[in-house]
Every structure is written in structure tokens, then in C-alpha cells.
Design a protein around this motif. Structure first.
Motif, PDB file in Angstrom:
ATOM      1  N   PRO A 127      59.916  56.562   4.944  1.00 45.11           N
ATOM      2  CA  PRO A 127      58.976  57.544   5.499  1.00 45.11           C
ATOM      3  C   PRO A 127      57.687  56.889   5.996  1.00 45.11           C
ATOM      4  O   PRO A 127      57.401  55.722   5.710  1.00 45.11           O
ATOM      5  CB  PRO A 127      58.689  58.459   4.306  1.00 45.11           C
ATOM      6  N   ILE A 128      56.895  57.675   6.722  1.00 50.58           N
ATOM      7  CA  ILE A 128      55.567  57.233   7.168  1.00 50.58           C
ATOM      8  C   ILE A 128      54.571  57.343   6.014  1.00 50.58           C
ATOM      9  O   ILE A 128      53.750  56.456   5.793  1.00 50.58           O
ATOM     10  CB  ILE A 128      55.087  58.076   8.366  1.00 50.58           C
ATOM     11  N   THR A 129      54.643  58.413   5.261  1.00 54.66           N
ATOM     12  CA  THR A 129      53.725  58.632   4.135  1.00 54.66           C
ATOM     13  C   THR A 129      53.960  57.595   3.051  1.00 54.66           C
ATOM     14  O   THR A 129      55.101  57.377   2.638  1.00 54.66           O
ATOM     15  CB  THR A 129      53.932  60.038   3.550  1.00 54.66           C
ATOM     16  N   PRO A 130      52.908  56.923   2.564  1.00 54.29           N
ATOM     17  CA  PRO A 130      53.095  55.916   1.521  1.00 54.29           C
ATOM     18  C   PRO A 130      53.511  56.539   0.190  1.00 54.29           C
ATOM     19  O   PRO A 130      53.142  57.675  -0.125  1.00 54.29           O
ATOM     20  CB  PRO A 130      51.721  55.242   1.419  1.00 54.29           C
ATOM     21  N   VAL A 131      54.267  55.778  -0.583  1.00 56.81           N
ATOM     22  CA  VAL A 131      54.767  56.243  -1.877  1.00 56.81           C
ATOM     23  C   VAL A 131      53.746  55.950  -2.969  1.00 56.81           C
ATOM     24  O   VAL A 131      53.186  54.855  -3.033  1.00 56.81           O
ATOM     25  CB  VAL A 131      56.108  55.562  -2.212  1.00 56.81           C
ATOM     26  N   GLN A 132      53.539  56.952  -3.843  1.00 55.23           N
ATOM     27  CA  GLN A 132      52.696  56.765  -5.020  1.00 55.23           C
ATOM     28  C   GLN A 132      53.430  57.344  -6.226  1.00 55.23           C
ATOM     29  O   GLN A 132      54.034  58.424  -6.138  1.00 55.23           O
ATOM     30  CB  GLN A 132      51.339  57.443  -4.823  1.00 55.23           C
ATOM     31  N   PRO A 133      53.421  56.629  -7.349  1.00 57.29           N
ATOM     32  CA  PRO A 133      54.144  57.109  -8.530  1.00 57.29           C
ATOM     33  C   PRO A 133      53.727  58.534  -8.921  1.00 57.29           C
ATOM     34  O   PRO A 133      52.554  58.896  -8.856  1.00 57.29           O
ATOM     35  CB  PRO A 133      53.724  56.105  -9.614  1.00 57.29           C
ATOM     36  N   GLY A 134      54.725  59.330  -9.281  1.00 58.17           N
ATOM     37  CA  GLY A 134      54.457  60.705  -9.699  1.00 58.17           C
ATOM     38  C   GLY A 134      54.528  61.723  -8.580  1.00 58.17           C
ATOM     39  O   GLY A 134      54.556  62.935  -8.840  1.00 58.17           O
ATOM     40  N   ASN A 191      57.494  44.391  -5.556  1.00 62.38           N
ATOM     41  CA  ASN A 191      58.214  43.143  -5.282  1.00 62.38           C
ATOM     42  C   ASN A 191      59.600  43.393  -4.703  1.00 62.38           C
ATOM     43  O   ASN A 191      60.453  42.506  -4.712  1.00 62.38           O
ATOM     44  CB  ASN A 191      58.319  42.320  -6.567  1.00 62.38           C
ATOM     45  N   ASN A 192      59.835  44.614  -4.239  1.00 60.62           N
ATOM     46  CA  ASN A 192      61.104  45.024  -3.633  1.00 60.62           C
ATOM     47  C   ASN A 192      62.258  45.076  -4.631  1.00 60.62           C
ATOM     48  O   ASN A 192      63.438  45.009  -4.267  1.00 60.62           O
ATOM     49  CB  ASN A 192      61.477  44.109  -2.459  1.00 60.62           C
ATOM     50  N   LYS A 193      61.928  45.224  -5.900  1.00 62.83           N
ATOM     51  CA  LYS A 193      62.963  45.382  -6.922  1.00 62.83           C
ATOM     52  C   LYS A 193      63.423  46.848  -6.953  1.00 62.83           C
ATOM     53  O   LYS A 193      62.605  47.761  -6.981  1.00 62.83           O
ATOM     54  CB  LYS A 193      62.418  44.980  -8.287  1.00 62.83           C
ATOM     55  N   TRP A 194      64.731  47.044  -6.946  1.00 65.64           N
ATOM     56  CA  TRP A 194      65.285  48.402  -6.957  1.00 65.64           C
ATOM     57  C   TRP A 194      65.039  49.056  -8.313  1.00 65.64           C
ATOM     58  O   TRP A 194      65.335  48.480  -9.372  1.00 65.64           O
ATOM     59  CB  TRP A 194      66.786  48.338  -6.666  1.00 65.64           C
ATOM     60  N   LEU A 195      64.498  50.272  -8.309  1.00 65.36           N
ATOM     61  CA  LEU A 195      64.150  50.980  -9.543  1.00 65.36           C
ATOM     62  C   LEU A 195      65.131  52.100  -9.889  1.00 65.36           C
ATOM     63  O   LEU A 195      65.106  52.632 -11.006  1.00 65.36           O
ATOM     64  CB  LEU A 195      62.741  51.571  -9.440  1.00 65.36           C
ATOM     65  N   GLY A 196      65.966  52.496  -8.941  1.00 62.25           N
ATOM     66  CA  GLY A 196      66.889  53.602  -9.193  1.00 62.25           C
ATOM     67  C   GLY A 196      67.010  54.494  -7.976  1.00 62.25           C
ATOM     68  O   GLY A 196      66.364  54.267  -6.932  1.00 62.25           O
ATOM     69  N   GLN A 197      67.819  55.549  -8.100  1.00 65.83           N
ATOM     70  CA  GLN A 197      68.032  56.447  -6.975  1.00 65.83           C
ATOM     71  C   GLN A 197      68.314  57.872  -7.443  1.00 65.83           C
ATOM     72  O   GLN A 197      68.640  58.113  -8.605  1.00 65.83           O
ATOM     73  CB  GLN A 197      69.190  55.948  -6.104  1.00 65.83           C
ATOM     74  N   ALA A 198      68.150  58.807  -6.525  1.00 62.57           N
ATOM     75  CA  ALA A 198      68.520  60.212  -6.744  1.00 62.57           C
ATOM     76  C   ALA A 198      69.471  60.597  -5.612  1.00 62.57           C
ATOM     77  O   ALA A 198      69.172  60.340  -4.437  1.00 62.57           O
ATOM     78  CB  ALA A 198      67.271  61.089  -6.734  1.00 62.57           C
ATOM     79  N   PRO A 228      59.185  57.302  -9.500  1.00 55.90           N
ATOM     80  CA  PRO A 228      59.023  56.792 -10.870  1.00 55.90           C
ATOM     81  C   PRO A 228      57.814  55.865 -10.996  1.00 55.90           C
ATOM     82  O   PRO A 228      57.224  55.444  -9.998  1.00 55.90           O
ATOM     83  CB  PRO A 228      60.321  56.023 -11.101  1.00 55.90           C
ATOM     84  N   ALA A 229      57.454  55.545 -12.216  1.00 52.83           N
ATOM     85  CA  ALA A 229      56.357  54.613 -12.471  1.00 52.83           C
ATOM     86  C   ALA A 229      56.672  53.271 -11.815  1.00 52.83           C
ATOM     87  O   ALA A 229      57.799  52.790 -11.877  1.00 52.83           O
ATOM     88  CB  ALA A 229      56.171  54.439 -13.972  1.00 52.83           C
ATOM     89  N   GLY A 230      55.663  52.700 -11.154  1.00 54.82           N
ATOM     90  CA  GLY A 230      55.844  51.407 -10.503  1.00 54.82           C
ATOM     91  C   GLY A 230      56.424  51.482  -9.110  1.00 54.82           C
ATOM     92  O   GLY A 230      56.557  50.459  -8.429  1.00 54.82           O
ATOM     93  N   ALA A 231      56.762  52.689  -8.632  1.00 51.21           N
ATOM     94  CA  ALA A 231      57.352  52.815  -7.297  1.00 51.21           C
ATOM     95  C   ALA A 231      56.323  52.485  -6.225  1.00 51.21           C
ATOM     96  O   ALA A 231      55.192  52.970  -6.252  1.00 51.21           O
ATOM     97  CB  ALA A 231      57.896  54.219  -7.093  1.00 51.21           C
TER      98      ALA A 231
END
Length: 589
Positions: free
Chosen positions: A498-505, A533-540, A562-565
Motif C-alpha cells: 500500500p501507499i499508507t505506511p504500516v504502523q503496529p496496531g 529488516n524484511n523478516k516475515w512476521l506472519g500472514q492473514a 502485529p508488533a514490530g511490523a
């Protein structure tokens, strides 16, 4: 002012048979009150007219009957009343009214109309020019932090060739285009080896003055960058003398906002650091109200900013210039790291962009800039400068430079070398106009021509998406997968951020419409999260497209970051599918 009418002078005569009375007329001197005018600088004051004194009447003369028996009384009394009272009315009332009327009209009508208008306009203009022509370091820095700045070389004369082949007409046309784009500032680089060192050549300094005038004529200020392509760190005195000679004419020139002492400074070079520690104080003395900075390359990045701040703690700069060419999906995280590295110094993003020379499309470039702009807004960084206004034609970059050997350097422009606009132009216009940056540049309806879309494949060797026409839910385009496989748990997909930046929560929603023909395997959409660091955290994931043949169905997924996203990607997936599945009309918010 009121006007009084004239009153007729009353003549008194006596009807006496034998006596002829001679009237005695007394005249009174009339004094005209003078009017005075004061000299003025910016406004005119009209002197008030003295008020007319009021005349008090003692009453009317009484008429008496004539008595025949006493002629002596007739002679004495009648003339006394006639002489005293009639002249009093004549002298006081008539001349006083005459004096008041004429002078008052003359002063009020002529003087104010003639004097008030001209001086007021003249004074205001002079004051305005004087105020704007003397900038302070604080006022300049405030403008730097919000500048809508474009990096610039002509399309046919990049880097030092801009000065060795100076073309004023070309620059005028180009900066007119930049102004129409929304720019109010232009960053330009000056090369000591081209201008002449240690004393700049007169024709080159004249060309710099011409460039600044061209920008000013279009309502644009200038940010100057010095000492690019420079390794003469052994000559501190010459460097200071050259910079002083170049900059002194602009010490209090509001058209020049700031000076970048060196482009993409290497803070790991001890000789360069020692050189800069002497050059910066020299420039401070020459142009004390000019904000000074150093920039870091995209390679040096966050570490470079931190090194500069530490190295120059005793020789402080006014702000730091961060050049960002990293992953735009994680731009917010990177910008916040840069702010932390800069400490109390504000930052600007002096260069950012994506070349369209290689695998990245013009659609990728537009999406890249939109994400960086959106991230800068979220981080409250007010100035982001695209690199650069134009692509460069073959031969435009001097052949004796390493830059000329890098194909990507020719295709960073918002406009192609022929002057035609890339999709990124509309993104920059919207950002500089203060508008919301929408997902329109993401090609969510698959209507953009193939090769210009920002969608990217994942595991394409296991199955790739194909853009098709004539089988869309809306519009004309859609994408399809056929005969796909998998790699362990990973499925081939087509992905977008997306264009909108990601923030945890933060909560996210995605949807897409899908239909299938003889579908097998797994076909769905998913939101995948990644850290800084481009580490995959999970998916929905959404529900799957039913096996067999189906019409258009809506797939949705809702999730919380999630936290750290630091970033998220939407994947359109198809694996182990021996049939065909189509996707169209994507939503990501």
C-alpha cells in the motif's frame, strides 16, 4: 460642514415730513483664520478649521410713534437707534459667513485628494522590499524544512556538463515545467573543477547568477551544493577561498536558501572530516546567515548521519540531508531511524527516487515516490526532493565520470528525456499540492498496460500471473493464474504494497474478486507482515475459491498489524491449480 444663508441687511428710515436723516455706516475689520498643513512621510493630517464665533443679538429695535409737538426728541432718539443697531447686524453676520464658506471648501476638497493617495502607496512598497531582502539564518532554515524542491540538470547536460555547456534558454523552459509541477525550490550542484579553482572564473560565476535569476523569475529559490566530484582535501585554504568567492554575493540574498558543503559526504574518510572542520567555520564567517549542511548517500544511510553528527559536534551544522533510495515499503521506519541518528538537528530528504532503466517499471517509480511522500508526512519531514526532473539522453553525462557508466543513472527522471511525463509526475503534483496520496497508482483494477504496473511476481518459476483483457469483472483487464505449483508451503502470487505506511496496531482491510474454471489447489488472498529488516512476521488469509467452476465471488481479509511490523504486502495466490483463476477489483486500506 453646515452652510448658512445670507440675511438681508435691514434699513431703517423714518417718515418725517421735514427731517432728512443721514445714516452712519460703521465697518468692521475681518480676520481670516489661517489653515496650516504639516509635512508628512506616510500619512497626511488635515489641520482643523477654527470654529466660527457665535454672535449674540441684543434684541429687535422698537419702533416709536412720531410726536408733532416735540421735534427735538425726534432728531435725537431716532438717529441713535438707527445708527447703532442696523450696522451691528450688517457687520457681524454677513462678513463672518462669507469668510467661513470659501476657505473651508478649498482646504477640504483639494488638499486631501491630492496628498493622501500618493504618499501612502509609495511608503508601503519600499518597506515590503526592505523586509524580504534581508533573510536570517532562522528564516532561511524554516523555508529549507518545507521546500518543494526538485533536483535538476538539463536532460542533455548532466552533472558538470550543465555548466560547461550552459544553455539559459533550456534552463528557462525546464524550470517553467518544474514550477508547473508545484516546485518552489531547485537544488543544483556546483563543481570546483568546472568553475575554476581556487578562483572561480568570471563567466561561470555569471552563469550561476543567471541560473539563480531564472529560478527567481519563476518564484523558485535555490539550494546550492558544493564540492561534488572532489578529492582535494589537502587544500583547505584554497577550498575556503573558492567557496567564499562563490557565496559572498549571496550572503544576504533571499533567493538562495542554503549551502550543502559537500554532496554525499563520507564521514569515514578522516582527511575529508579534517578538511570539512576547517571549511565550515570559514563559510560561517563569510555567510553567517546561510544554513549549512552535509548530505549522506543512500549507501551510507543511517550510519552516515550518525557519524556526521558525532564528527561535527564541535562544528555544528544547521540540518542534515538524508538521501533515501531504500525499500519504499519500509520508508517510515527508515525515516524515523534517520531522525534519531540526526539527534536535535532537523532532516530533509534531499534526494529520493527509483530508476526505470532496469526491472523497475514507471508504475513502480510512481508507487515508490508515493510511499516515500506518505511516510515523510507521517514522520513530519516537510521537504522531500525527487531525483531528478529529467531522464538523461545518451551522452548527456560526461564520459570521464563513473556515473556515465551506470545505466540506471539515466532513468531517474519524472519526465523522459524527450520531455514527456511519466506516471510519477501526477504523484509529485498531488504531494506538493497537499493532496491525499491515494492507491490509484497501484493499478488495483489491472487497467494499466503491461510493464507499467507496480504489481510484482513472487515464485514466478512455480506459476506466473498473466494480464488479460475481455474477462474482467469491471473495466477491461484482470489477471489470471493457470497450471500453478508450489514450493513447500509457499505459493506463487502477485503482490503489491500500500501507499499508507504500516504502523503496529493499525487495522487493515483487503479484498479482491475472483472466479474460477476447473479450479484445483489453493486460490486465495493474504496479507503478509514484515519487520524493518524484511523478516516475515506472519500472514492473514481469506477463504479459498471453491473448486470447480464459479462466477465472481468477493474474497476479504481483515487483520491488525502485529508488533514490530514495518510493512505489509497483499498477495493474490494460486498453487497446485490445474485450472484457471482470475482476480480483479482489488481494495487495500
Amino acid at each position: 460642514m453646515g452652510f448658512a444663508g445670507r440675511r438681508a441687511t435691514i434699513l431703517v428710515s423714518s417718515l418725517l415730513c421735514s427731517v432728512l436723516l443721514s445714516p452712519v455706516v460703521a465697518t468692521a475689520a475681518v480676520r481670516t483664520a489661517p489653515t496650516t498643513a504639516k509635512k508628512k512621510a506616510a500619512a497626511v493630517h488635515v489641520a482643523p478649521v477654527p470654529a466660527k464665533k457665535k454672535t449674540v443679538s441684543t434684541g429687535k429695535a422698537a419702533a416709536k410713534k412720531t410726536v408733532a409737538k416735540a421735534p427735538a426728541k425726534k432728531v435725537v432718539k431716532a438717529p441713535a437707534k438707527k445708527v447703532v443697531k442696523a450696522p451691528a447686524k450688517k457687520v457681524v453676520k454677513a462678513p463672518a459667513k462669507k469668510v467661513v464658506k470659501a476657505p473651508v471648501k478649498k482646504v477640504v476638497k483639494a488638499a486631501p485628494k491630492k496628498v493622501v493617495k500618493a504618499p501612502v502607496k509609495k511608503v508601503v512598497r519600499a518597506t515590503a522590499v526592505k523586509t524580504t531582502s534581508v533573510p536570517t539564518r532562522a528564516s532561511r532554515l524554516a523555508l529549507v524544512k518545507t521546500a518543494k524542491s526538485i533536483n535538476y540538470y538539463p536532460s542533455d547536460a548532466g552533472w558538470s556538463a550543465m555548466w560547461t555547456n550552459f544553455n539559459a534558454a533550456k534552463i528557462e523552459a525546464d524550470l517553467t515545467k518544474a514550477k508547473a509541477l508545484g516546485a518552489d525550490n531547485v537544488r543544483v550542484i556546483v563543481f570546483p573543477t568546472s568553475f575554476g579553482f581556487p578562483k572561480p572564473k568570471a563567466d561561470y560565476t555569471a552563469n550561476l547568477a543567471k541560473f539563480i535569476s531564472i529560478a527567481d523569475a519563476r518564484g523558485m529559490t535555490v539550494r546550492l551544493t558544493l564540492f561534488d566530484w572532489w578529492a582535494g582535501y589537502y587544500d583547505t585554504a584554497g577550498s575556503v577561498a573558492w567557496a567564499k568567492s562563490l557565496l559572498t554575493p549571496y550572503a544576504n540574498d533571499r533567493r538562495v536558501l542554503s549551502v550543502e558543503v559537500q554532496n554525499e559526504f563520507d564521514a569515514t574518510n578522516t582527511q575529508a572530516v579534517a578538511w570539512a572542520k576547517k571549511v565550515i567555520p570559514g563559510l560561517r564567517a563569510a555567510v553567517p546567515t546561510m544554513p549549512l549542511t552535509l548530505s549522506v548517500s543512500g549507501t551510507a544511510g543511517i550510519a552516515g548521519l550518525s557519524q556526521i553528527r558525532t564528527a561535527f559536534a564541535a562544528t555544528p551544522l544547521d540540518y542534515l540531508d538524508f538521501h533515501f533510495y531504500g525499500n519504499s515499503e519500509r520508508a517510515l521506519t527508515e525515516i524515523r531511524k534517520a531522525q534519531a541518528a540526526a539527534g536535535s538537528l532537523p532532516i530533509v530528504i534531499g534526494e529520493t527516487g527509483l530508476s526505470t532503466a532496469g526491472a523497475d517499471s514507471e508504475g513502480d517509480q510512481a508507487a515508490f515516490l508515493a510511499r516515500v511522500f506518505a511516510a515523510a508526512r507521517a514522520a513530519k519531514v516537510g521537504s522531500v526532493s525527487p531525483w531528478t526532473l529529467y531522464d538523461f539522453s545518451n551522452g548527456a553525462i560526461p564520459s570521464n565520470s563513473a556515473v556515465s557508466k551506470i545505466p540506471a543513472q539515466y532513468k531517474f527522471g519524472l519526465y523522459r528525456a524527450d520531455g514527456s511525463a511519466k506516471p510519477a509526475v501526477n504523484v509529485v503534483k498531488a504531494y506538493w499540492a497537499g493532496q491525499a496520496l491515494s492507491n490509484n497508482v497501484l493499478d488495483l483494477g489491472f487497467e494499466v498496460s503491461n510493464g507499467n504496473s507496480p504489481w510484482r511476481p513472487y515464485l514466478s518459476e512455480r506459476g506466473s500471473a498473466v494480464r488479460v483483457t475481455g474477462n474482467a469483472r469491471t473495466g477491461t483487464g484482470s489477471v489470471s493464474f493457470s497450471d500453478t505449483r508450489r514450493n513447500g508451503t509457499d505459493l506463487p502470487s502477485l503482490r503489491i504494497a500500500p501507499i499508507t505506511p504500516v504502523q503496529p496496531g493499525a487495522k487493515w482491510h483487503a479484498e479482491a474478486w475472483a472466479k474460477g474454471k476447473n479450479v484445483t489447489g489453493t486460490n486465495q488472498i493474504a496479507l503478509s507482515w514484515f519487520d524493518a529488516n524484511n523478516k516475515w512476521l506472519g500472514q492473514a488469509q481469506s477463504k479459498q475459491v471453491a473448486a470447480g467452476t464459479t462466477g465472481w465471488i468477493r474474497l476479504t481479509v481483515d487483520a491488525t498489524a502485529p508488533a514490530g511490523a514495518a510493512s505489509v504486502q497483499l498477495h493474490l495466490k494460486s498453487g497446485d491449480n490445474k485450472g484457471t483463476v482470475w482476480f480483479d477489483d482489488v481494495v487495500l486500506s
